[in-house]
Design a protein around this motif. Sequence first.
Motif, PDB file in Angstrom:
ATOM      1  N   TYR A   1       0.919  -0.953  -0.051  1.00 42.21           N
ATOM      2  CA  TYR A   1       0.073  -0.066  -0.027  1.00 42.21           C
ATOM      3  C   TYR A   1       0.764   1.309  -0.075  1.00 42.21           C
ATOM      4  CZ  TYR A   1       1.073   0.309   4.852  1.00 42.21           C
ATOM      5  OH  TYR A   1       1.725   0.424   6.222  1.00 42.21           O
ATOM      6  N   THR A   2       0.477   2.540  -0.246  1.00 44.15           N
ATOM      7  CA  THR A   2       1.087   3.567  -0.388  1.00 44.15           C
ATOM      8  C   THR A   2       0.711   4.501   0.697  1.00 44.15           C
ATOM      9  OG1 THR A   2       1.249   3.414  -2.977  1.00 44.15           O
ATOM     10  CG2 THR A   2       1.534   5.504  -1.790  1.00 44.15           C
ATOM     11  N   TRP A   3       1.827   5.139   1.419  1.00 47.01           N
ATOM     12  CA  TRP A   3       1.668   6.125   2.503  1.00 47.01           C
ATOM     13  C   TRP A   3       2.706   7.061   2.329  1.00 47.01           C
ATOM     14  CZ3 TRP A   3       4.575   7.426   7.009  1.00 47.01           C
ATOM     15  CH2 TRP A   3       3.893   8.096   8.073  1.00 47.01           C
ATOM     16  N   GLN A   4       2.369   8.269   2.256  1.00 48.80           N
ATOM     17  CA  GLN A   4       2.995   9.559   1.898  1.00 48.80           C
ATOM     18  C   GLN A   4       3.877   9.383   0.808  1.00 48.80           C
ATOM     19  OE1 GLN A   4       5.124  10.685   5.618  1.00 48.80           O
ATOM     20  NE2 GLN A   4       3.353  11.511   6.545  1.00 48.80           N
ATOM     21  N   GLY A   5       3.359   8.688  -0.096  1.00 50.36           N
ATOM     22  CA  GLY A   5       4.132   8.453  -1.512  1.00 50.36           C
ATOM     23  C   GLY A   5       5.278   7.430  -1.541  1.00 50.36           C
ATOM     24  N   ASP A   6       5.147   6.486  -0.459  1.00 52.00           N
ATOM     25  CA  ASP A   6       5.908   5.428  -0.547  1.00 52.00           C
ATOM     26  C   ASP A   6       5.300   4.171  -0.251  1.00 52.00           C
ATOM     27  OD1 ASP A   6       8.536   6.676  -0.804  1.00 52.00           O
ATOM     28  OD2 ASP A   6       8.245   7.733   1.307  1.00 52.00           O
ATOM     29  N   LYS A   7       5.750   3.011  -0.782  1.00 48.84           N
ATOM     30  CA  LYS A   7       5.139   1.918  -0.687  1.00 48.84           C
ATOM     31  C   LYS A   7       5.497   0.961   0.531  1.00 48.84           C
ATOM     32  CE  LYS A   7       3.921   0.831  -5.472  1.00 48.84           C
ATOM     33  NZ  LYS A   7       4.237  -0.306  -6.731  1.00 48.84           N
ATOM     34  N   TYR A   8       4.610   0.359   1.526  1.00 46.12           N
ATOM     35  CA  TYR A   8       4.938  -0.296   2.305  1.00 46.12           C
ATOM     36  C   TYR A   8       4.402  -1.880   2.280  1.00 46.12           C
ATOM     37  CZ  TYR A   8       6.860   3.935   4.057  1.00 46.12           C
ATOM     38  OH  TYR A   8       7.495   4.950   4.271  1.00 46.12           O
TER      39      TYR A   8
END
Length: 462
Positions: A301-308
């Motif tokens: 998923y994406t959070w603040q433009g980064d994938k986790y």
Amino acid sequence: MLRKKWEYILYSFYDRTGIESHLEKMAAKGWMLVKMGRAFWTYRRTEPKAMHFSVVYFAPASEFDCAPGEAQQTFQDYCAAAGWTLAASWSQMLIFASEAPSPTPIETDAAVQVEAVHQAMKKNFLLSYGIMFALSLFLFFSNLSSLYNHPTDFLANPGSLSTLALWPLVSLLCATEIASYFLWRRKARRTADEEGRFTPTRGRRCLWLTIDLLSDACLISLFFSVSPRIALLLVIVLVVVVALQGLLAGLRYLLRRTGWSTEVNRLVTQILSFLVALVVILGVNRGAVRLIREEPWRETYTWQGDKYDVYPIDLPLTLSDLTGETYEHVSRDLIETRTYFLSRQSCREVVGQPQKQLTLNYEVTDIRRPWLRDTVIRDYLENTDLVGYIRTHKLTFHRSWEPEDPAAWGADAAYRRYWGSDHVPSSDFLLLYGNRIVEFEPNQELTDAQRAMVGEILGRST
């Protein structure tokens, strides 16, 4: 009962004697040759019978011919009148069969036979064998240079070791084929001039089979030494290459069947071969990057433009272990390799924070052969500079490892990385635990308790 069978061929192109003898034995078992290719021959089931075969090399012929040329057709008619029927052909090699007890020989002039073999070998194989020999030697010595300059990374890489073992096999095969052929030709020309008879050829089937088996062993070893995702990539590459080669062979066959000229067939085949190679290279490169970096089967998923990661994988040591905190946004990567000499785990963790990401990188290398320990440690301590390029301009960033007290890490020895001539300290460490080496990059200063935890978790061998 099988009506057709395919055989993987281990005969040299010039091994006329071996091919004729083999086909006679196959006919006696009830298998008649009907089609030839570069690597496989096709047989159909027949009544077992005693037959004679004659291998003839017709230099003007080509594998791109849509139909026999006028000269070849005249030659085949001449052979048919003498009781020989064309069983199969490939490139300049024509194979004729006869059921007569003592058929009239197709060729009687030994000198002409030797020259026909040479013209076919020149047109088909000698140049390609020479190029492959030179290329394989170049790649072998390039690999040796890499092994000498960076032994640890090379010995921990199954792909590097497999190619190091593979290229000498290719060189040996090409050199043996070229040398064996010219030795036979020199003897055959002398015998033809002095005695007027054809010198039987002698193939190297055992050598071919041995090299094939060793090559397969290298590839199998590579497959089982890499991580599952790399193994999947290797399987995909193999399937794509085989499929594209099959497509290329089918298009070449279609061009011959539709009556295109030899020149058009050759040109189209060369263009298609180039396109196939380009598709394989670009596709494999793009697929490798996607599989290794993006891992499309991973849920993210994406959070603040980064994938986790939705479900982060387990690592031997995590930031939560070091800090005692629980993190909501986490991405983890683990690459494992294993060879006869070394095994390695490369771990990376990224933790999302409102202000700044936290990162943890470390690499654990186990020396599986104790006699390599001094070499591996020396490589870590001496090959420290970081080299990069901007276009063609080479950039070198000087780094060094300096000893520090290993007690806090519970290590046999510990080193800290320093940058440049100003000797600027970093937060990267090199830790030695018996036959285990840990390169630890927390990107932040650690307390003594955290250092002890690193030694307790990463320093113990499993």
